[in-house]
Design a protein around this motif. Structure first.
Motif: not given
Length: 340
Positions: A322-326, A312-316, A286-289
């Motif tokens: 939520e992570a994939k959508s961002l 890099k941090l989101l790939r794992p 949410v914050t990154w968004g």
């Protein structure tokens, strides 16, 4: 004064061994810069430089260093440098040197935002010389503080401490508004080197000094509750308290005025990284968004690096919806080079 030349742009990278000119050494250095010209400058010329610096600072806050530095450098070369070589009364000459010092400090800060660290040091050095020549303690201290920020962000903790301490040593004549500004910087630099006792002591000093400081602000030297909470967050993170760091950074974000868009994007990206570090993946997304909302409006090397880190941090975590959508949303917004 022509700092836009290619030789300067291609200057060496950040030097941790950079010599800091002490206050007595820089006073009066600019005497040789004056030469005969066809006219004299007056207070309106100084007012023009001050007003332009404020406008350029606002542009930097809103749109980032890559957008703001080129017109700022042009203004220095084509307008301010000739004014510094023009005859004036002693009071006007000193006021113009002070205004030029502010402008060079600002331009150095913009270069840091671009990631041009060698160039930034050149501007900072010129700001120190001009501040000394005009006996402007406030800008002298502010510039050393900016150099300390640059050093700590690049991982040079000891250099950051040295620069912050140099600023503090020269600060008594800069007035009470400068003390919280410098104490917060000393706290972060001390924390970076692992000095817990000094870091916490400087934080307490910053809090006390803010209560005593004057309410009026200066465009390039203000220190606010948002700034204090930012330093609290940095210190807590460096000292191994990521949850406390998240709390303080959230408060900094809440208090920061919307006009500081570049800082808001950068600090929201930092907040997201720290939320992720304590296992709050969806809150981080949410914050990154929220940071991504403003990203297209800001052209900043520092922010580009934050978004490069985000990928890099989101790939794992791409199995999380939520992570994939961002991640997919960001791919459509940021330059492809940041995905590498």
């Amino acid at each position: 004064m022509d700092l836009s030349r290619r030789s300067v742009v291609n200057a060496a990278l950040f030097s941790a061994a950079l010599t800091i000119p002490e206050w007595p050494d820089v006073v009066g250095r600019m005497e040789g810069a004056r030469s005969r010209t066809l006219r004299r400058i007056g207070e309106p010329d100084v007012a023009t430089v001050v007003a332009m610096t404020e406008r350029l600072s606002e542009m930097d806050d809103q749109f980032g260093g890559r957008t703001a530095r080129p017109p700022t450098a042009s203004f220095i070369v084509n307008t301010v440098a000739p004014l510094l070589r023009t005859e004036a009364t002693e009071d006007v000459r000193k006021a113009m040197l002070s205004a030029a010092s502010d402008l060079c400090y600002l331009t150095g800060y913009m270069a840091v935002d671009e990631g041009l660290h060698g160039l930034a040091q050149r501007y900072y050095q010129k700001a120190l010389e001009l501040a000394g020549a005009s006996e402007d303690h406030l800008t002298y201290c502010t510039t050393l503080r900016g150099m300390s920020v640059q050093a700590v962000d690049l991982g040079h903790g000891a250099t950051a401490v040295r620069l912050a301490d140099a600023a503090a040593a020269a600060s008594p004549q800069a007035g009470p508004r400068m003390r919280p500004f410098l104490a917060g910087r000393q706290a972060h630099a001390a924390a970076r080197t692992g000095n817990r006792v000094e870091a916490l002591r400087y934080l307490r000093e910053a809090e006390r000094a803010m209560e005593k400081a004057e309410s009026r602000e200066k465009a390039l030297g203000s220190y606010s509750p948002a700034s204090l909470n930012y330093h609290v967050s940095q210190v807590r993170f460096e000292l191994g308290d990521p949850r406390g760091a998240v709390e303080a950074m959230r408060e900094s974000d809440r208090l920061r005025p919307g006009v500081y868009r570049r800082s808001r994007v950068k600090e929201r990206a930092i907040l997201a990284e720290r939320q992720l570090s304590i296992g709050h993946l969806e809150a981080a997304c949410v914050t990154w968004g929220n940071a991504l909302d403003d990203y297209p409006l800001v052209d900043s090397g520092r922010i580009d690096q934050r978004f490069r880190d985000m990928f890099k941090l989101l790939r794992p975590h791409l199995k999380n919806q939520e992570a994939k959508s961002l991640y997919e949303r960001a791919r459509a917004v940021v330059p492809p080079a940041l995905l590498a």
